[in-house]
Write an enzyme that holds these catalytic residues in place. Structure first.
Site, PDB file in Angstrom:
ATOM      1  N   TYR A  36      63.003 -27.644 118.572  1.00 59.05           N
ATOM      2  CA  TYR A  36      64.429 -27.378 118.795  1.00 59.05           C
ATOM      3  C   TYR A  36      64.706 -25.881 118.618  1.00 59.05           C
ATOM      4  O   TYR A  36      64.026 -25.198 117.844  1.00 59.05           O
ATOM      5  CB  TYR A  36      65.320 -28.202 117.864  1.00 59.05           C
ATOM      6  CG  TYR A  36      65.004 -28.093 116.388  1.00 59.05           C
ATOM      7  CD1 TYR A  36      65.643 -27.132 115.584  1.00 59.05           C
ATOM      8  CD2 TYR A  36      64.091 -28.945 115.792  1.00 59.05           C
ATOM      9  CE1 TYR A  36      65.376 -27.047 114.239  1.00 59.05           C
ATOM     10  CE2 TYR A  36      63.807 -28.856 114.433  1.00 59.05           C
ATOM     11  CZ  TYR A  36      64.449 -27.909 113.666  1.00 59.05           C
ATOM     12  OH  TYR A  36      64.170 -27.823 112.320  1.00 59.05           O
ATOM     13  N   ASP A 126      66.362 -31.455  95.670  1.00 60.18           N
ATOM     14  CA  ASP A 126      65.022 -32.046  95.645  1.00 60.18           C
ATOM     15  C   ASP A 126      64.649 -32.606  94.279  1.00 60.18           C
ATOM     16  O   ASP A 126      63.819 -33.518  94.184  1.00 60.18           O
ATOM     17  CB  ASP A 126      63.981 -31.006  96.062  1.00 60.18           C
ATOM     18  CG  ASP A 126      63.881 -30.840  97.571  1.00 60.18           C
ATOM     19  OD1 ASP A 126      64.538 -31.622  98.287  1.00 60.18           O
ATOM     20  OD2 ASP A 126      63.144 -29.948  98.033  1.00 60.18           O
TER      21      ASP A 126
END
Length: 250
Positions: A36, A126
């Site tokens: 992308y 995270d």
């Protein structure tokens, strides 16, 4: 937790494919490429900076043996896995070869935990939900965590109740996203195509009707909090100028 997948990441100046802003996934969870654009095309050359991720799943019975989780490697180490992936609208080998360098990452996550809160401490990002980087929602979820935690502090003050409200809203649903990403996340749709026709077809609608494709993606977006209508109609998580009430502090 390592499921056996290894990713190689890089960026290359090339012509954007399809619409010019298309996010393209090719292959299956065992062997795939994601491509992308991450810049606007140069007005003179028409080239944009294209982000690509090449991924292969291998035997993980002995665990990850390399040192560290992120390292630069030569393109020649993995380019052979994608030889022949050439189409009228996308030349994967040329895209990989055009990068100045590449970085190797194993697909690593952690099992979901029942709570992100322990006394006066709350995990986010995270630390709370290490997940496979599928659908780009590891980074975006960290932003959501911060906003939801901020809204909880506004509603409850700097108190244990604020952390509990944050934990109750996100921990359970995002734990499900971690597990969904192990199953290829939104790219599970490619696996369905592979299972039904081996990836060879003339008309995708004959393999998976539009309604089924839309339902599959809607389910993932809803679980990940990316449902377009829901996002576009939702009020701001934190109003402009909002401040925590010091009187509510513990």
């Amino acid at each position: 937790h390592w499921g056996g997948a290894v990713m190689w990441r890089g960026v290359t100046w090339a012509k954007p494919m399809r619409t010019g802003a298309s996010f393209v996934g090719l292959g299956t969870h065992r062997h795939r490429v994601v491509v992308y654009p991450i810049s606007h095309p140069d007005p003179n050359t028409g080239l944009a900076l294209i982000n690509w991720i090449a991924e292969v799943t291998m035997d993980n019975s002995e665990g990850w043996k390399q040192t560290g989780w992120f390292r630069q490697v030569p393109v020649s180490k993995f380019a052979h896995h994608f030889a022949g992936w050439t189409y009228e609208w996308l030349d994967v080998p040329a895209l990989i070869a055009g990068a100045d360098g590449a970085y190797e990452n194993p697909m690593i996550d952690r099992d979901p935990v029942p709570t992100w809160v322990d006394g006066p401490v709350a995990l986010m990002g995270d630390a709370a939900h290490a997940m496979y980087p599928t659908g780009s929602n590891g980074a975006s979820q960290a932003i959501v965590d911060a906003r939801v935690l901020g809204a909880s502090l506004l509603a409850h003050g700097v108190t244990p109740a604020a952390l509990s409200a944050y934990d109750e809203k996100l921990c359970g649903p995002i734990s499900q996203v971690i597990l969904r990403n192990r199953g290829a996340g939104p790219f599970g749709l490619l696996n369905l195509v592979d299972e039904r026709c081996g990836g060879t077809f003339s008309n995708i609608d004959d393999v998976i009707p539009p309604a089924e494709r839309e339902a599959f993606m809607a389910g993932y977006k809803k679980a990940a909090g990316f449902a377009i209508e829901q996002l576009n109609t939702a009020p701001r998580t934190i109003a402009d100028g909002a401040r925590v009430d010091a009187a509510k502090a513990a």
